[in-house]
Design an enzyme around this catalytic site. Structure first.
Site, mmCIF file in Angstrom:
data_model
loop_
_atom_site.group_PDB
_atom_site.id
_atom_site.type_symbol
_atom_site.label_atom_id
_atom_site.label_comp_id
_atom_site.label_asym_id
_atom_site.label_seq_id
_atom_site.Cartn_x
_atom_site.Cartn_y
_atom_site.Cartn_z
ATOM 1 N N SER A 1 9.722 12.238 -2.194
ATOM 2 C CA SER A 1 9.135 10.895 -2.224
ATOM 3 C C SER A 1 10.137 9.824 -1.797
ATOM 4 O O SER A 1 9.746 8.695 -1.508
ATOM 5 C CB SER A 1 8.558 10.565 -3.604
ATOM 6 O OG SER A 1 9.560 10.675 -4.585
ATOM 7 N N HIS B 1 15.304 12.243 -8.529
ATOM 8 C CA HIS B 1 16.528 12.741 -7.893
ATOM 9 C C HIS B 1 17.522 13.180 -8.970
ATOM 10 O O HIS B 1 17.711 12.487 -9.978
ATOM 11 C CB HIS B 1 17.222 11.634 -7.083
ATOM 12 C CG HIS B 1 16.499 11.206 -5.847
ATOM 13 N ND1 HIS B 1 15.358 11.816 -5.373
ATOM 14 C CD2 HIS B 1 16.785 10.218 -4.955
ATOM 15 C CE1 HIS B 1 14.974 11.218 -4.251
ATOM 16 N NE2 HIS B 1 15.823 10.241 -3.979
ATOM 17 N N THR C 1 0.813 -1.220 0.000
ATOM 18 C CA THR C 1 0.000 0.000 0.000
ATOM 19 C C THR C 1 0.848 1.272 0.000
ATOM 20 O O THR C 1 0.325 2.374 -0.146
ATOM 21 C CB THR C 1 -0.914 0.020 1.244
ATOM 22 O OG1 THR C 1 -0.076 -0.237 2.393
ATOM 23 C CG2 THR C 1 -1.999 -1.021 1.158
ATOM 24 N N GLY C 2 2.165 1.138 0.201
ATOM 25 C CA GLY C 2 3.040 2.316 0.285
ATOM 26 C C GLY C 2 3.413 2.849 -1.097
ATOM 27 O O GLY C 2 3.060 2.262 -2.123
ATOM 28 N N ARG D 1 -3.407 -2.065 9.580
ATOM 29 C CA ARG D 1 -4.251 -0.918 9.187
ATOM 30 C C ARG D 1 -4.906 -1.146 7.824
ATOM 31 O O ARG D 1 -6.022 -0.711 7.578
ATOM 32 C CB ARG D 1 -3.392 0.363 9.089
ATOM 33 C CG ARG D 1 -2.914 0.920 10.384
ATOM 34 C CD ARG D 1 -2.088 2.194 10.142
ATOM 35 N NE ARG D 1 -0.803 1.905 9.491
ATOM 36 C CZ ARG D 1 0.307 1.562 10.147
ATOM 37 N NH1 ARG D 1 0.288 1.467 11.454
ATOM 38 N NH2 ARG D 1 1.431 1.321 9.487
ATOM 39 N N LYS E 1 25.305 6.451 3.629
ATOM 40 C CA LYS E 1 24.774 5.346 2.810
ATOM 41 C C LYS E 1 25.344 5.406 1.401
ATOM 42 O O LYS E 1 25.794 4.399 0.858
ATOM 43 C CB LYS E 1 23.244 5.441 2.721
ATOM 44 C CG LYS E 1 22.500 5.024 3.966
ATOM 45 C CD LYS E 1 21.001 5.170 3.712
ATOM 46 C CE LYS E 1 20.217 5.044 5.004
ATOM 47 N NZ LYS E 1 18.801 5.417 4.813
ATOM 48 N N CYS F 1 18.263 4.869 -3.007
ATOM 49 C CA CYS F 1 17.885 5.417 -4.316
ATOM 50 C C CYS F 1 18.994 6.255 -4.960
ATOM 51 O O CYS F 1 19.267 6.133 -6.163
ATOM 52 C CB CYS F 1 16.606 6.236 -4.191
ATOM 53 S SG CYS F 1 16.538 7.278 -2.722
#
Ligand code: A2P
Length: 342
Positions: free
Chosen positions: A161, A239, A14-15, A42, A210, A131
């Site tokens: 995002s 990005h 759902t994300g 949920r 990272k 990402c």
């Protein structure tokens, strides 16, 4: 549907990334025997559409993984830490989009254009990189192969995002003049630029750590000098990265252009006279990494600048995970010989 095709689960369906995974699986016509959608309590009982059919969202539990061949996880670090080992023990191969496993020595960290061969070493969990790292290494790999990297300086321009739905909601609320219900920064994001969170006293952000560590690991260059500054900019998706490279071997700009033009997964967009270069807007919903603004850097011996753009929800997350899953099938390496006690 045919029963000899793999059963695929999307964990965190759902994300933002989970929904993009479903879109990419559909567009790439990924071979799926059975699809399972998992999320938190949920969302349990709600339904989502895939390829014209509706699927019920189930609650993620310890018993969710029976019969699942590949699980694409994007439900955050805590859920990954807890459930990836349970899934691997049940015989499922996890492709995890969180940062939970990326630096674990028994977990390959993979960008298929760069180090697909590392998939042979998996033990049931494979990590999808950050990402910003993914689009960076896709661009650096062909340059390193041709001219050998001496050092890299990268500054990122990252959309909200990258922080999931919460990031999108934070920026949208501020643009509309509302107080955000949840924040991804203590600073205002709309019409501003901010940094990612800091975890220690070094002054280096977690995101910068990272990008540095993951780039070195994926490219198998543990000592690569790489200086990183990560910046969050007020855009919803995509990005950009300003990348400055220095190489051991000399190159002409024509040679550099040719290397990038012929590289796997890259589209060169570089026509300065025509104002043609990559932008996050143009990269939206695309799976490739876009490179432009190639310029000689004459302040060092063998140097150049480039501008690297990708859709962070696509190549920076969902697309890369789906490409890893596809490679697992192509390489026929879903099974793994040494099941670790995670
Ligand atoms: P849910 O929608 O039920 O909260 P995003 O990164 O866009 O915020 O999405 C996060 C995704 O991870 C959502 O699908 C969310 O489900 C899911 N998720 C978050 N925490 C858990 C958890 N503990 N167990 C299962 N799914 C989780």
């Amino acid at each position: 549907m045919q029963s000899n095709l793999p059963t695929i689960a999307v964990v965190g369906a759902t994300g933002l990334v989970g929904r993009t995974m479903l879109q990419v699986l559909d567009e790439h016509e990924f071979p799926i025997g059975k699809l399972r959608l998992l999320a938190s309590a949920r969302s349990a009982g709600s339904s989502m559409e895939f390829c014209g059919e509706r699927y019920e969202v189930e609650e993620l539990t310890e018993n969710s993984f029976e019969g699942i061949d590949i699980a694409l996880f994007s439900a955050g670090g805590a859920a990954s830490k807890k459930y990836s080992p349970i899934a691997a023990a049940a015989g499922c191969v996890v492709v995890d989009n969180s940062s939970a496993w990326r630096m674990h020595s028994d977990v390959p960290l993979v960008v298929p254009e760069v180090n697909a061969g590392d998939l042979w070493n998996h033990h049931g969990i494979i990590a999808n990189p950050n990402c910003s790292t993914i689009q960076l290494v896709v661009a650096l790999k062909p340059i390193h192969e041709a001219f050998e990297l001496k050092r890299v300086i990268v500054s990122t321009y990252q959309s909200v995002s990258g922080a999931g739905q919460k990031g999108v909601d934070h920026l949208t609320a501020e643009i509309e003049g509302r107080e955000p219900e949840a924040r991804i920064s203590s600073h205002r994001i709309a019409f501003n630029t901010v940094f990612h969170s800091f975890t220690d006293d070094s002054g280096i952000s977690e995101e910068e750590q990272k990008v540095r560590r993951e780039t070195r690991r994926i490219m198998n260059l543990p000592d690569l000098p790489i200086a990183v500054t990560c910046v969050r900019v007020p855009i919803l998706g995509g990005h950009g990265e300003s990348v400055n490279i220095e190489t051991i071997r000399p190159f002409t700009m024509d040679e550099l252009r040719q290397v990038i033009e012929n590289a796997e997964g890259i589209i060169l967009q570089d026509e300065p006279k025509e104002d043609y270069y990559p932008t996050p807007h143009k990269a939206e919903d695309r799976d490739e990494v876009f490179v432009g603004r190639l310029r000689l850097d004459d302040t060092v011996e063998n140097g150049a600048y480039l501008w690297v753009v990708a859709d962070n929800l696509r190549k920076g997350a969902a697309t890369n995970a789906v490409q890893i899953a596809r490679k697992l099938l192509e390489m026929d390496c879903l099974g793994y010989s040494k099941l670790l006690t995670w």
